[in-house]
Write an enzyme that holds these catalytic residues in place. Sequence first.
Site, short mmCIF file in Angstrom:
data_model
loop_
_atom_site.label_atom_id
_atom_site.label_comp_id
_atom_site.label_asym_id
_atom_site.label_seq_id
_atom_site.Cartn_x
_atom_site.Cartn_y
_atom_site.Cartn_z
N LYS A 22 10.41 11.75 39.42
CA LYS A 22 9.03 11.24 39.24
C LYS A 22 9.02 9.71 39.35
O LYS A 22 8.18 9.13 40.02
CB LYS A 22 8.51 11.68 37.88
CG LYS A 22 7.33 10.88 37.34
CD LYS A 22 6.87 11.33 35.98
CE LYS A 22 7.59 10.67 34.83
NZ LYS A 22 7.15 9.32 34.50
N ASN A 23 10.00 9.07 38.70
CA ASN A 23 9.99 7.60 38.61
C ASN A 23 10.48 6.91 39.88
O ASN A 23 10.49 5.68 39.95
CB ASN A 23 10.78 7.12 37.39
CG ASN A 23 10.05 7.48 36.11
OD1 ASN A 23 8.90 7.94 36.14
ND2 ASN A 23 10.70 7.31 34.98
N ARG A 121 3.20 -2.16 26.13
CA ARG A 121 3.56 -2.19 27.55
C ARG A 121 2.69 -3.17 28.37
O ARG A 121 1.91 -2.80 29.22
CB ARG A 121 3.51 -0.78 28.14
CG ARG A 121 4.48 0.13 27.38
CD ARG A 121 4.49 1.52 27.88
NE ARG A 121 5.27 1.62 29.11
CZ ARG A 121 5.38 2.79 29.77
NH1 ARG A 121 4.75 3.84 29.37
NH2 ARG A 121 6.11 2.84 30.89
N ASP A 304 14.95 6.65 28.45
CA ASP A 304 14.24 7.91 28.72
C ASP A 304 15.05 9.13 28.28
O ASP A 304 14.55 10.25 28.37
CB ASP A 304 13.89 8.02 30.21
CG ASP A 304 12.82 7.02 30.60
OD1 ASP A 304 12.61 6.83 31.81
OD2 ASP A 304 12.22 6.41 29.69
N ARG A 396 3.94 16.32 32.68
CA ARG A 396 3.79 15.14 33.56
C ARG A 396 5.13 14.82 34.22
O ARG A 396 5.18 14.20 35.26
CB ARG A 396 3.42 13.91 32.72
CG ARG A 396 2.04 13.92 32.17
CD ARG A 396 1.75 12.66 31.40
NE ARG A 396 1.90 11.47 32.25
CZ ARG A 396 1.48 10.26 31.87
NH1 ARG A 396 0.95 10.10 30.69
NH2 ARG A 396 1.61 9.22 32.67
C1 EPZ Z 1 9.61 2.48 33.81
O1 EPZ Z 1 8.49 2.04 33.07
C2 EPZ Z 1 9.59 4.00 33.71
N1 EPZ Z 1 8.35 4.52 34.28
C3 EPZ Z 1 9.70 4.42 32.25
O2 EPZ Z 1 9.78 5.85 32.22
C4 EPZ Z 1 11.00 3.85 31.67
O3 EPZ Z 1 11.08 4.19 30.30
C5 EPZ Z 1 11.00 2.32 31.84
O4 EPZ Z 1 10.84 2.00 33.24
C6 EPZ Z 1 12.30 1.70 31.35
O5 EPZ Z 1 13.40 2.25 32.02
C7 EPZ Z 1 8.25 4.64 35.63
O6 EPZ Z 1 9.15 4.30 36.38
C8 EPZ Z 1 6.97 5.24 36.14
P1 EPZ Z 1 9.59 -1.67 32.07
P2 EPZ Z 1 8.04 0.48 33.13
O7 EPZ Z 1 8.63 -2.53 32.79
O8 EPZ Z 1 8.23 -0.07 34.48
C9 EPZ Z 1 8.24 -4.53 28.54
C10 EPZ Z 1 9.26 8.01 31.49
O9 EPZ Z 1 9.46 8.54 30.38
N2 EPZ Z 1 7.46 -5.23 29.59
O10 EPZ Z 1 11.04 -1.71 32.44
O11 EPZ Z 1 6.70 0.39 32.51
C11 EPZ Z 1 7.65 -3.17 28.23
O12 EPZ Z 1 6.61 -3.29 27.28
C12 EPZ Z 1 8.74 6.59 31.53
O13 EPZ Z 1 9.49 8.54 32.61
C13 EPZ Z 1 6.83 -6.43 29.26
O14 EPZ Z 1 6.91 -6.92 28.14
O15 EPZ Z 1 9.12 -0.16 32.13
C14 EPZ Z 1 8.83 -2.41 27.69
O16 EPZ Z 1 8.98 -2.74 26.33
C15 EPZ Z 1 8.42 6.04 30.15
N3 EPZ Z 1 6.10 -7.07 30.23
C16 EPZ Z 1 10.01 -2.99 28.49
O17 EPZ Z 1 9.56 -4.24 29.02
C17 EPZ Z 1 5.99 -6.56 31.50
O18 EPZ Z 1 5.32 -7.20 32.35
C18 EPZ Z 1 10.47 -2.10 29.63
O19 EPZ Z 1 9.39 -1.95 30.50
C19 EPZ Z 1 6.63 -5.35 31.80
C20 EPZ Z 1 7.37 -4.70 30.84
#
Ligand code: EPZ
Length: 416
Positions: A22-23, A121, A304, A396
């Site tokens: 999915k990701n 997020r 995850d 999902r």
């Molecule tokens: C991706 O989310 C995945 N989703 C998530 O999977 C996964 O948990 C995550 O990466 C971490 O590996 C998809 O790929 C669709 P991040 P993403 O930006 O891109 C903070 C699942 O269960 N952050 O790496 O949203 C954020 O709040 C899902 O399949 C900022 O502060 O993750 C978080 O605490 C859940 N500012 C951390 O970084 C930003 O601009 C990691 O977020 C962006 C992120």
Amino acid sequence: MARVKIIGEQPLHGAVNISGAKNSALPIMAAMVLLNGESVLKNVPTLTDITTMIRMLRSINILAEQSGGVIRVDNKKQIKHLIPYELVTKMRASFFIAGPILAKAGMVRIPMPGGCAIGSRPVDIHIKGFQALGADVRLEHGFIEIRCKKLKGGHVNFTFPSVGATENIMMASTLAEGVTTITNAAREPEIVDLAALLNKAGAKIRGAGASTITVEGVSGLSGAEHSIIPDRIEAGTMLLAGLITHGKITVNKINPQDISALLSALADTGARLNIKNNSIEALSPGSWNSASLITQPHPGFPTDMQAQMMTYLALASGTSTIRETIFENRFMHTGELQRMGADIRTEERVAIIKGVKKLSGAEVRATDLRAGAALWLAGLAAKGETIIYDIEHIERGYERLTDKLSSLGANIKRLT
Ligand code: EPZ
């Protein structure tokens, strides 16, 4: 909302084919904005999030049709740059479409993605990245408006290796003028898959999968054909299903190197793993050791898999700890596991899990995708009957979950 009923304590046996990730599929579908003409995506899972992304593409004049595991895309019309509110708030991953639209249309107007069950997020890292490429960003009335006639390649340094921001900026910079260097980039396998798709379409990306990615801008990208990599999180969750039920299962169509941190953590608990080129067999050791884990960006232990691992460790011999460093609120599953008899307490971002002999079935509620996965693992292992409410969260991210678990011998039934 639908429910699922599980009668626990059935050891799972057999082999299961892992679906496409999915990701990886979601950012690759967002990348379709950049690819002119027709493209074909294979091994795409049939999930509600994928349907949402198809609706997103259609809302900006890109034709996309899924039949079975294949999505055909036709991007010939002038794209729109306004993303509908109700789609972005349904799924955070919709934000990945901002970079491609900005690069293609010179502007994008997208609602601020809301927070979700696992944390606020924000998207500040994405926005700083767009600004580093010369874009002007304005926040008003809950929307983000990003404008830039032609993005200019430059140095984008991430304060945190955000997966989504790495994907968004990598996509946007494919059409920028000049060379973009992204440092402190996320290294997840899904980023490597996205770069592979983009390079097939004529992009010039080097270093995906490492912390520094270089993108040489090109004038345009053609259509492409691509098969999505297997879902490493589904694979890890299925391995735990075999182990926690004292069974023996094999996951097929998986790249073991994509979950090496998980596999070494499982081996440390005493799980017997037979790792081949693209399959992994897990044999339960009967009883298993506790562990101390910290979630980290790839190649560290994946966040995850944190909830699912907590369920497994709830039945380990001894006390385990898990420190969640990626999200500020990703212990929503703890309360429901406690209701099933788990002995877990949390202090800030650390969960202390004291192994118990048995979990007992109960009525529980899924709050998010991976918390839901933790609950179905608990239901498979628990004594008696478990009913999980709001399983739409789980569906999902797990394609045909009930069928796959039934085929492995689980006593599981979806109740509408
Ligand atoms: C991706 O989310 C995945 N989703 C998530 O999977 C996964 O948990 C995550 O990466 C971490 O590996 C998809 O790929 C669709 P991040 P993403 O930006 O891109 C903070 C699942 O269960 N952050 O790496 O949203 C954020 O709040 C899902 O399949 C900022 O502060 O993750 C978080 O605490 C859940 N500012 C951390 O970084 C930003 O601009 C990691 O977020 C962006 C992120």
